[in-house]
Design a protein around this motif. Structure first.
Motif, PDB file in Angstrom:
ATOM      1  N   PRO A 331      49.995  24.499 186.083  1.00  0.00           N
ATOM      2  CA  PRO A 331      50.165  23.814 187.144  1.00  0.00           C
ATOM      3  C   PRO A 331      49.251  22.854 187.490  1.00  0.00           C
ATOM      4  O   PRO A 331      47.928  22.936 187.062  1.00  0.00           O
ATOM      5  N   GLY A 332      49.655  21.723 187.695  1.00  0.00           N
ATOM      6  CA  GLY A 332      48.825  20.476 187.777  1.00  0.00           C
ATOM      7  C   GLY A 332      48.513  19.648 186.460  1.00  0.00           C
ATOM      8  O   GLY A 332      47.546  19.022 186.364  1.00  0.00           O
ATOM      9  N   GLY A 333      49.265  20.263 185.322  1.00  0.00           N
ATOM     10  CA  GLY A 333      48.928  19.756 183.976  1.00  0.00           C
ATOM     11  C   GLY A 333      47.651  20.500 183.273  1.00  0.00           C
ATOM     12  O   GLY A 333      47.256  20.164 182.190  1.00  0.00           O
ATOM     13  N   VAL A 334      47.014  21.459 183.951  1.00  0.00           N
ATOM     14  CA  VAL A 334      45.797  22.226 183.206  1.00  0.00           C
ATOM     15  C   VAL A 334      46.481  23.610 182.768  1.00  0.00           C
ATOM     16  O   VAL A 334      46.828  24.476 183.802  1.00  0.00           O
ATOM     17  N   PHE A 335      46.408  23.640 181.655  1.00  0.00           N
ATOM     18  CA  PHE A 335      46.981  25.165 181.078  1.00  0.00           C
ATOM     19  C   PHE A 335      45.771  26.219 181.040  1.00  0.00           C
ATOM     20  O   PHE A 335      44.511  25.863 180.976  1.00  0.00           O
ATOM     21  N   HIS A 336      46.177  27.256 181.658  1.00  0.00           N
ATOM     22  CA  HIS A 336      45.213  28.570 181.673  1.00  0.00           C
ATOM     23  C   HIS A 336      46.066  29.810 181.358  1.00  0.00           C
ATOM     24  O   HIS A 336      46.791  30.076 182.194  1.00  0.00           O
ATOM     25  N   ALA A 337      45.612  30.536 180.571  1.00  0.00           N
ATOM     26  CA  ALA A 337      46.044  31.919 180.343  1.00  0.00           C
ATOM     27  C   ALA A 337      46.119  32.592 181.523  1.00  0.00           C
ATOM     28  O   ALA A 337      46.889  33.544 181.323  1.00  0.00           O
ATOM     29  N   ASP A 338      45.083  32.689 182.096  1.00  0.00           N
ATOM     30  CA  ASP A 338      45.109  33.579 183.526  1.00  0.00           C
ATOM     31  C   ASP A 338      46.319  33.191 184.421  1.00  0.00           C
ATOM     32  O   ASP A 338      46.466  34.010 185.420  1.00  0.00           O
ATOM     33  N   ASN A 339      47.124  32.146 184.171  1.00  0.00           N
ATOM     34  CA  ASN A 339      48.183  31.908 184.981  1.00  0.00           C
ATOM     35  C   ASN A 339      49.330  32.940 184.965  1.00  0.00           C
ATOM     36  O   ASN A 339      50.429  33.009 185.399  1.00  0.00           O
ATOM     37  N   ALA A 340      49.370  33.580 183.533  1.00  0.00           N
ATOM     38  CA  ALA A 340      50.432  34.378 182.971  1.00  0.00           C
ATOM     39  C   ALA A 340      51.061  35.172 184.128  1.00  0.00           C
ATOM     40  O   ALA A 340      52.223  35.403 184.396  1.00  0.00           O
ATOM     41  N   TYR A 341      50.133  36.227 184.791  1.00  0.00           N
ATOM     42  CA  TYR A 341      50.718  36.999 185.662  1.00  0.00           C
ATOM     43  C   TYR A 341      51.375  36.280 186.999  1.00  0.00           C
ATOM     44  O   TYR A 341      52.585  36.818 187.106  1.00  0.00           O
ATOM     45  N   SER A 342      50.779  35.350 187.586  1.00  0.00           N
ATOM     46  CA  SER A 342      51.324  34.805 188.620  1.00  0.00           C
ATOM     47  C   SER A 342      52.624  33.853 188.351  1.00  0.00           C
ATOM     48  O   SER A 342      53.717  33.824 188.986  1.00  0.00           O
ATOM     49  N   ALA A 343      52.601  33.549 186.792  1.00  0.00           N
ATOM     50  CA  ALA A 343      53.816  32.834 186.474  1.00  0.00           C
ATOM     51  C   ALA A 343      55.207  33.594 186.359  1.00  0.00           C
ATOM     52  O   ALA A 343      56.272  33.343 186.767  1.00  0.00           O
ATOM     53  N   ILE A 344      54.893  35.038 186.034  1.00  0.00           N
ATOM     54  CA  ILE A 344      56.035  35.810 185.833  1.00  0.00           C
ATOM     55  C   ILE A 344      56.385  36.546 187.427  1.00  0.00           C
ATOM     56  O   ILE A 344      57.578  36.456 187.790  1.00  0.00           O
ATOM     57  N   LEU A 345      55.476  36.451 188.300  1.00  0.00           N
ATOM     58  CA  LEU A 345      55.657  36.908 189.791  1.00  0.00           C
ATOM     59  C   LEU A 345      56.620  35.760 190.515  1.00  0.00           C
ATOM     60  O   LEU A 345      57.308  36.144 191.244  1.00  0.00           O
ATOM     61  N   GLY A 346      56.552  34.603 190.016  1.00  0.00           N
ATOM     62  CA  GLY A 346      57.103  33.529 190.694  1.00  0.00           C
ATOM     63  C   GLY A 346      58.681  33.814 190.638  1.00  0.00           C
ATOM     64  O   GLY A 346      59.493  33.081 191.380  1.00  0.00           O
ATOM     65  N   TYR A 347      58.941  34.426 189.556  1.00  0.00           N
ATOM     66  CA  TYR A 347      60.377  34.616 189.104  1.00  0.00           C
ATOM     67  C   TYR A 347      61.122  35.876 189.527  1.00  0.00           C
ATOM     68  O   TYR A 347      62.229  36.274 189.428  1.00  0.00           O
ATOM     69  N   LEU A 348      60.320  36.882 190.267  1.00  0.00           N
ATOM     70  CA  LEU A 348      61.096  37.938 190.856  1.00  0.00           C
ATOM     71  C   LEU A 348      61.932  37.619 191.919  1.00  0.00           C
ATOM     72  O   LEU A 348      61.746  36.766 192.690  1.00  0.00           O
ATOM     73  N   PRO A 349      62.898  38.529 191.887  1.00  0.00           N
ATOM     74  CA  PRO A 349      63.926  38.167 193.073  1.00  0.00           C
ATOM     75  C   PRO A 349      63.472  38.551 194.421  1.00  0.00           C
ATOM     76  O   PRO A 349      62.232  39.244 194.400  1.00  0.00           O
ATOM     77  N   ASN A 350      64.089  38.026 195.276  1.00  0.00           N
ATOM     78  CA  ASN A 350      63.719  38.325 196.695  1.00  0.00           C
ATOM     79  C   ASN A 350      63.264  39.659 196.990  1.00  0.00           C
ATOM     80  O   ASN A 350      64.355  40.603 196.686  1.00  0.00           O
ATOM     81  N   GLY A 351      62.552  40.110 197.846  1.00  0.00           N
ATOM     82  CA  GLY A 351      62.155  41.624 198.275  1.00  0.00           C
ATOM     83  C   GLY A 351      61.280  42.162 197.075  1.00  0.00           C
ATOM     84  O   GLY A 351      60.184  42.755 197.649  1.00  0.00           O
ATOM     85  N   MET A 352      61.603  42.039 195.742  1.00  0.00           N
ATOM     86  CA  MET A 352      60.806  42.354 194.857  1.00  0.00           C
ATOM     87  C   MET A 352      59.547  41.679 194.747  1.00  0.00           C
ATOM     88  O   MET A 352      58.315  42.171 194.300  1.00  0.00           O
ATOM     89  N   LYS A 353      59.983  40.414 195.071  1.00  0.00           N
ATOM     90  CA  LYS A 353      58.553  39.449 195.243  1.00  0.00           C
ATOM     91  C   LYS A 353      57.361  40.101 196.287  1.00  0.00           C
ATOM     92  O   LYS A 353      56.316  40.059 196.048  1.00  0.00           O
ATOM     93  N   GLY A 354      57.952  40.493 197.346  1.00  0.00           N
ATOM     94  CA  GLY A 354      57.317  41.025 198.519  1.00  0.00           C
ATOM     95  C   GLY A 354      56.474  42.289 197.986  1.00  0.00           C
ATOM     96  O   GLY A 354      55.469  42.449 198.342  1.00  0.00           O
ATOM     97  N   LEU A 355      57.236  43.224 197.015  1.00  0.00           N
ATOM     98  CA  LEU A 355      56.569  44.437 196.741  1.00  0.00           C
ATOM     99  C   LEU A 355      55.598  43.908 195.684  1.00  0.00           C
ATOM    100  O   LEU A 355      54.348  44.646 195.763  1.00  0.00           O
ATOM    101  N   ALA A 356      55.652  43.021 194.799  1.00  0.00           N
ATOM    102  CA  ALA A 356      54.698  42.815 193.766  1.00  0.00           C
ATOM    103  C   ALA A 356      53.512  42.070 194.712  1.00  0.00           C
ATOM    104  O   ALA A 356      52.214  42.377 194.327  1.00  0.00           O
ATOM    105  N   LEU A 357      53.542  41.225 195.568  1.00  0.00           N
ATOM    106  CA  LEU A 357      52.546  40.654 196.437  1.00  0.00           C
ATOM    107  C   LEU A 357      51.872  41.942 197.056  1.00  0.00           C
ATOM    108  O   LEU A 357      50.617  41.753 197.021  1.00  0.00           O
ATOM    109  N   ALA A 358      52.353  42.959 197.556  1.00  0.00           N
ATOM    110  CA  ALA A 358      51.910  43.997 198.202  1.00  0.00           C
ATOM    111  C   ALA A 358      51.046  44.671 197.081  1.00  0.00           C
ATOM    112  O   ALA A 358      49.859  45.198 197.498  1.00  0.00           O
ATOM    113  N   ALA A 359      51.639  44.839 195.903  1.00  0.00           N
ATOM    114  CA  ALA A 359      50.851  45.417 194.960  1.00  0.00           C
ATOM    115  C   ALA A 359      49.657  44.932 194.410  1.00  0.00           C
ATOM    116  O   ALA A 359      48.515  45.403 194.433  1.00  0.00           O
TER     117      ALA A 359
END
Length: 566
Positions: A331-359
């Motif tokens: 994001p913003g043109g700066v790569f960082h490996a620690d972005n991996a988890y949030s990159a996956i979370l962004g593609y969760l379907p509605n509802g499951m994204k809220g569950l992942a956020l809660a987790a």
């Protein structure tokens, strides 16, 4: 990639009110007993084995695992799971040999252990040291990594600071209720954490299978991960040879092959699980059987943690390698490996994204609450009560503990605000392991010899504290400059910054060995039996058949995993 939908917010709000409401109910139910400082800080005698085990995992699995370990999974694969697998074995050692010593000698804080076994000077130095470590490394890194991840899920922008404050306030609400509230709300946190984590892993694997035209099949996605990147499914990292790539060198500096298993990873885990206030604190208020069962239950759960904190990182690596997640990983043109988890979370379907956020929030808040409570415990019992107000009442100490909680979390917010400690640059998980490792060798040596060698003296403890820290700094920062890259100590490698570096786990092992030698040498000049040595007997270390069965099952599972992925 869409932001949160209404259903996501609803799920998250439900989670918040369940945790906060349950915590408030427990607090009101036990209001009268909370006037006792030991009950407030230790939940003395009230936590069940499953509450102890769940609380251990909730306090341990926080943002540094979800974000930092997932980032390490992106870079090196399942080799980073060694931390979790060895932790399961370390918890067996702690349950069988360490906890009986603490409980028999009525130890409530780690500085108290050092005071009872050695002297007041060692206790005070380490109390101050631990307070700084917990506030400026642990609290701050968890808050920073967690806010970064949730901010990324929310679409970035100016949300980071708002999320930082919100997480801090949520943690304060939970923590002010004391260890009893933390312990029982952690059961809910762990359930949410595991369900949300498994859901995220499932979606990550289906994303991989869809990307390669295999349909929405999680098993096919897992098989594709192993087929596409088999090097990410080795628990052992080979030593780089001549002409090795910078990527392979970076992996080895993080997880140095067989040397890791002979050195740092054992010190990391045994010090963390056995000599660490915010971990041992959960078991110190229970009887031996309950404490042991709870600790072993936590060890059993640890075996499943790589599935929810590491596989999403490997999935992100395979997707990124094959052209997906390009914007999300940088994001913003700066790569960082620690972005991996949030990159996956962004593609969760509605509802499951809220569950992942809660987790994710559950992991962050539980980690913050547990560490803040331990900061308050050490400050109140080992500094305030001993040096500031020796006649403080029980109610006064509970009040001081609550004020300490608020101040410590406020400090972590201030240092998180602009990443004053440089956590983002180091990589979250590695940042914590490396800088905690500066004191781990000396601390672990003090505890190990203090428990099991009656000759160890107070002078040796001070020697160990100073020597362990000094040698850790020397091996990490100066050894290659003094001896050169091909040292007599260990081969150094050029890191990504172009500086020769010895793997930090090897540095920890070397510092520990020389610290033990120094402490033994100093102790030999003292009496054959230190008058302050603990009295031990074999009956303390006997385990019941049910406990032994859980130990055997855990060891068999660890062995099976290593046989399959070595």
């Amino acid at each position: 990639m869409e932001k949160f939908a209404t259903v996501d917010y609803i799920i998250f709000v439900i989670y918040f009110f369940i945790v906060a409401g349950y915590g408030y109910w427990i607090y009101r139910k036990k209001t009268n007993s909370l006037s006792s400082s030991k009950d407030y800080f230790l939940a003395e005698g009230s936590l069940t084995w499953w509450a102890i085990g769940s609380s251990l995992i909730a306090s341990n699995i926080s943002a540094e695992q979800f974000i930092g370990m997932s980032g390490n999974g992106f870079e090196v694969g399942i080799a980073v799971a060694a931390y979790e697998l060895i932790a399961a074995v370390a918890l067996i050692i702690v349950a069988v040999w360490f906890i009986p010593v603490y409980l028999k000698n009525k130890i409530f804080t780690m500085p108290q252990f050092l005071n009872n076994r050695y002297n007041e000077t060692t206790s005070l130095i380490m109390a101050i040291f631990w307070l700084f470590l917990y506030v400026f490394v642990n609290l701050t890194s968890i808050l920073y990594l967690g806010a970064i991840a949730i901010s990324s899920m929310a679409g970035g922008g100016d949300s980071f600071h708002t999320i930082t404050v919100a997480l801090a306030v949520f943690a304060v609400i939970i923590t002010l209720g004391g260890m009893r509230v933390i312990g029982f709300t952690d059961v809910i946190q762990v359930v949410v954490l595991i369900i949300g984590g498994i859901a995220t892993t499932y979606v990550a694997l289906t994303l991989v299978s869809e990307h390669f035209g295999l349909g929405q099949d999680a098993l096919a996605g897992f098989n594709k991960l192993m087929e596409d990147s088999p090097e990410h499914f080795n628990l052992f990292v080979d030593k780089p040879g001549p002409g090795a790539s910078q990527e392979d060198i970076n992996k080895y500096l993080m997880l140095p092959g067989i040397g890791m298993y002979l050195a740092g990873i054992w010190i990391v885990n045994l010090n963390y699980w056995g000599c660490n206030q915010y971990i041992t604190q959960r078991a110190l208020g229970a009887d031996l059987k309950t404490a042991r069962t709870g600790i072993l239950f936590a060890g059993f759960l640890k075996l499943f943690m790589p599935i929810i904190v590491m596989l999403p990182g490997i999935a992100a690596y395979v997707l990124y390698k094959n052209g997906a997640l390009q914007n999300e990983m940088a994001p913003g043109g700066v790569f960082h490996a620690d972005n991996a988890y949030s990159a996956i979370l962004g593609y969760l379907p509605n509802g499951m994204k809220g569950l992942a956020l809660a987790a994710l929030t559950a992991a962050i808040v539980a980690g913050l609450a547990g560490k803040a409570n331990s900061i308050a415990t050490i400050f109140t019992l080992d500094i305030f009560k001993k040096y500031i107000n020796k006649d403080a009442s029980e109610a006064k100490m509970v009040w001081v503990g609550k004020i300490t909680i608020v101040i410590s979390i406020l400090l972590s917010v201030l240092f998180t605000w602009n990443d004053a400690l440089g956590i983002g640059g180091a990589g979250g998980f590695t940042f914590i392991q490396k800088y905690t490792g500066f004191i781990s060798p000396g601390v672990f040596a003090m505890f190990l010899l203090g428990m099991f060698w009656k000759r160890t003296t107070g002078a040796a403890a001070i020697t160990g504290l100073v020597t362990g820290f000094a040698l850790s700094v020397f091996f990490n920062e100066f050894a290659t400059k003094v001896f050169g890259p091909e040292t007599w100590i260990y081969t150094a490698y050029l890191n990504k910054a172009g500086v020769y570096e010895i793997p930090f786990q090897i540095c920890m092992g070397l510092a520990f060995v020389f610290t033990m030698i120094a402490m033994i040498a100093v102790s030999l000049f003292g009496p054959k039996v230190n008058p302050k040595a603990f009295v031990l007997d074999r009956s303390m270390f006997k385990v019941e058949p049910s406990v032994l069965a859980l130990i055997v099952v855990t060891l068999l599972l660890v062995t099976a995993i290593y046989v399959r992925f070595w």
